[in-house]
Design a protein around this motif. Structure first.
Motif, PDB file in Angstrom:
ATOM      1  N   UNK A  16      27.477 -27.728  40.600  1.00 20.06           N
ATOM      2  CA  UNK A  16      27.063 -29.067  40.173  1.00 20.06           C
ATOM      3  C   UNK A  16      28.161 -29.803  39.415  1.00 20.06           C
ATOM      4  N   UNK A  17      29.383 -29.292  39.478  1.00 17.04           N
ATOM      5  CA  UNK A  17      30.474 -29.980  38.797  1.00 17.04           C
ATOM      6  C   UNK A  17      30.861 -31.252  39.546  1.00 17.04           C
ATOM      7  N   UNK A  18      31.425 -32.213  38.801  1.00 15.23           N
ATOM      8  CA  UNK A  18      31.881 -33.472  39.385  1.00 15.23           C
ATOM      9  C   UNK A  18      33.389 -33.579  39.179  1.00 15.23           C
ATOM     10  N   UNK A  19      34.022 -34.504  39.887  1.00 13.41           N
ATOM     11  CA  UNK A  19      35.469 -34.637  39.763  1.00 13.41           C
ATOM     12  C   UNK A  19      35.829 -35.189  38.384  1.00 13.41           C
ATOM     13  N   UNK A  20      37.070 -34.952  37.958  1.00 16.38           N
ATOM     14  CA  UNK A  20      37.499 -35.253  36.600  1.00 16.38           C
ATOM     15  C   UNK A  20      37.450 -36.747  36.295  1.00 16.38           C
ATOM     16  N   UNK A  21      37.870 -37.601  37.240  1.00 15.87           N
ATOM     17  CA  UNK A  21      37.873 -39.037  36.984  1.00 15.87           C
ATOM     18  C   UNK A  21      36.457 -39.573  36.798  1.00 15.87           C
ATOM     19  N   UNK A  22      35.530 -39.097  37.632  1.00 15.47           N
ATOM     20  CA  UNK A  22      34.136 -39.512  37.482  1.00 15.47           C
ATOM     21  C   UNK A  22      33.586 -39.040  36.148  1.00 15.47           C
ATOM     22  N   UNK A  23      33.912 -37.820  35.775  1.00 16.56           N
ATOM     23  CA  UNK A  23      33.469 -37.282  34.487  1.00 16.56           C
ATOM     24  C   UNK A  23      33.949 -38.168  33.338  1.00 16.56           C
ATOM     25  N   UNK A  24      35.242 -38.462  33.329  1.00 13.88           N
ATOM     26  CA  UNK A  24      35.796 -39.277  32.245  1.00 13.88           C
ATOM     27  C   UNK A  24      35.178 -40.667  32.205  1.00 13.88           C
ATOM     28  N   UNK A  25      34.929 -41.236  33.376  1.00 19.81           N
ATOM     29  CA  UNK A  25      34.332 -42.566  33.450  1.00 19.81           C
ATOM     30  C   UNK A  25      32.920 -42.562  32.867  1.00 19.81           C
ATOM     31  N   UNK A  26      32.129 -41.554  33.210  1.00 18.26           N
ATOM     32  CA  UNK A  26      30.755 -41.473  32.716  1.00 18.26           C
ATOM     33  C   UNK A  26      30.715 -41.254  31.203  1.00 18.26           C
TER      34      UNK A  26
END
Length: 549
Positions: free
Chosen positions: A182-192
């Motif tokens: 269920x991990x997401x990519x790093x850029x999406x993580x930082x954006x959220x």
């Protein structure tokens, strides 16, 4: 409601089989002074992994969003709890391995442990790291230096220090359960994570502002003046004292090739008559201002029974951005959109905890028009200054109902200019005028291209004067694909103008008054407006709001 500890990285409940579980506490100092309002960093480390946390998280003093990092060799997981029901996780297997250091011969003892020194450069910052290998574990208060050993001190540019204040051997170690599927990519993580730190209030999304009989209102978006105005009723939450408030506008041409006046405004509804009445029933139903030049100016001045528009942002569209990007020039790569962003914190009192009407106007006669998105964002600020508690709209000559017959701001061609009378029911402290001004008249001798002095008088005494002028318009050439080019090598968008450029915001000028006594007052604006030439005329869009405490 979901369990608060969806990703169970808050509980120190399991006794690790390892006998070398360590808890390290770090604090931050800047120029030798402890950084306030930041909780100590906690690092838990053993032979298998390390966990970066904070004292607030471990003591359940939750402030969203909060993050923790789990490092296992070259792999690290970043975990964030965005609110009490949503958590996110990302995984990275490359960043730690890419770190490079200059290993130095310097040594010193920190908390009784012999430490070695390493140095690296990150984003032009010099980072010095002191680490020990005495404890046979690895860890750090950030990702930097994780594989060197146990980092006990990090110094950035010689003045910002993150240093260990305590090293403890502990029995309990954080148990972190991670579902890697269920991990997401790093850029999406930082954006959220970034977006969860502030409140976004959506106003308009890709709305078309054009001139067309086909432009109609719907259940949520009202359209007026043949589609050149979009309006929405918006619920604004209570804005905490000291918060910073910003407005964001994104614009693209949807067919119009010209530079146009734009305005984002709020309609006060606190008096018997409001600008909303004019939108519904016609500009002629608004109160009339008469300066003696034979013209009537609708809804531009506040009175006992009427409050004029509060202008949140004045902006100007460029020449045909995006829609006309096919008009290529050598070595020019046109921008795809304009992003306008402005601090409007001074207007908090008009917005906070209210249902308000917010509109956007772009003056144009094009069926395609423009595409616009508008948001307001609220950013909490622990030590922010208190904003003005009193806000009184005084005047706004921007004829946002131009395409429905509202008169242009040509009242400055008389000695009287613009005069507004207002009454204060109580004394006003630290008073000032938020003043926005732009000159118009788009031919050689028009006020758009001729500097003109603006003078403001309060109670018949000169309060302030300046000549509004922008000389940096050529900086925004890449926003203007449809701008005309002249034999002298300049584009129309290059030319200096009366306080505006195609593709830019016109920022307010804040005119200090000081303390203003209760009672009746008069504010007058004078501008030496240029004379008509045939059918061409000059005009001035000025807006003023009185703010204070």
């Amino acid at each position: 409601m979901k369990d608060l500890f969806t990703i169970t990285f808050l509980i120190l409940s399991t006794i690790s089989s390892s006998q070398n579980n360590y808890k390290i506490t770090y604090t931050r100092t800047s120029n030798g002074t402890l950084v306030e309002n930041q909780d100590p960093i906690l690092v838990f480390s053993n032979e298998k992994q390390s966990v970066i946390s904070s004292e607030a998280i471990q003591s359940n003093k939750i402030v969203y969003p909060f993050e923790q990092t789990v490092i296992n060799g070259l792999n690290y997981f970043q975990l964030a709890q965005l609110n009490n029901s949503k958590s996110i996780t990302t995984k990275d297997s490359t960043s730690i391995g890419k770190q490079t250091f200059e290993l130095l011969n310097d040594t010193k003892k920190i908390l009784g442990y012999m430490c070695k020194k390493a140095k690296t450069i990150v984003n032009s910052n010099t980072i010095e790291i002191w680490y020990t290998t005495d404890l046979k574990v690895k860890g750090a208060p950030s990702l930097l230096g994780q594989n060197l050993g146990l980092v006990l001190e990090t110094v950035r540019n010689g003045n910002f220090v993150v240093a260990a204040t305590k090293v403890e051997k502990v029995k309990n170690f954080p148990v972190v359960k991670i579902d890697e599927t269920k991990t997401i990519d790093l850029l999406t993580y930082r954006d959220l994570v970034w977006k969860s730190r502030f409140t976004t209030i959506p106003i308009f999304k890709d709305e078309i502002i054009n001139f067309s009989d086909a432009s109609k209102s719907n259940d949520s978006i009202f359209r007026f003046a043949n589609g050149t105005i979009v309006l929405k009723r918006v619920s604004i939450p209570k804005i905490a004292t000291g918060s910073q408030v910003f407005i964001d506008v994104v614009e693209q041409s949807n067919g119009d090739a010209y530079d146009r006046t734009g305005s984002v405004f709020m309609i006060p509804t606190d008096k018997k008559i409001s600008f909303l009445d004019g939108l519904k029933n016609g500009a002629k139903t608004l109160p009339i201002y008469d300066n003696g030049n034979g013209k009537q100016y609708q809804g531009v001045v506040s009175s006992d029974e009427y409050s004029c528009l509060i202008e949140l942002m004045r902006f100007f569209t460029p020449f045909g951005i995006n829609y006309f990007n096919s008009l290529q020039l050598k070595d020019k790569v046109w921008e795809e959109k304009v992003n306008y962003r402005q601090d409007i914190s001074e207007l908090t009192a008009a917005l906070s905890n209210k249902e308000v009407y917010i509109g956007t106007f772009i003056g144009n006669y094009d069926k395609g028009g423009h595409k616009v998105s508008v948001n307001i964002t609220v950013h909490p600020e622990d030590n922010g200054a208190s904003k003005a508690a009193v806000l009184i709209p005084l005047f706004n000559t921007t004829n946002v109902m131009e395409m429905a017959g509202q008169e242009y701001g040509t009242m400055f061609n008389s000695e009287k200019g613009l005069v507004v009378n207002f009454k204060l029911n109580s004394d006003l402290k630290n008073a000032k005028i938020r003043y926005i001004t732009t000159g118009h008249g788009g031919w050689e001798n028009g006020d758009e291209f001729v500097p003109k002095k603006n003078t403001l008088f309060l109670d018949d005494k000169e309060l302030f004067h300046f000549t509004p002028w922008r000389e940096d318009c050529g900086s925004y050439r890449l926003y203007n694909p449809a701008s005309g080019n002249f034999p002298n090598g300049l584009s129309s968008s290059d030319y200096s103008r009366s306080n505006w450029c195609p593709g830019m915001v016109t920022y307010p000028v804040y005119i200090d008054i000081g303390d203003l006594k209760a009672g009746n007052h008069t504010l007058q604006v004078k501008i030496p407006q240029g004379a008509n030439e045939g059918s061409s005329f000059s005009s001035w869009n000025v807006s003023g709001v009185l703010i204070g405490e």
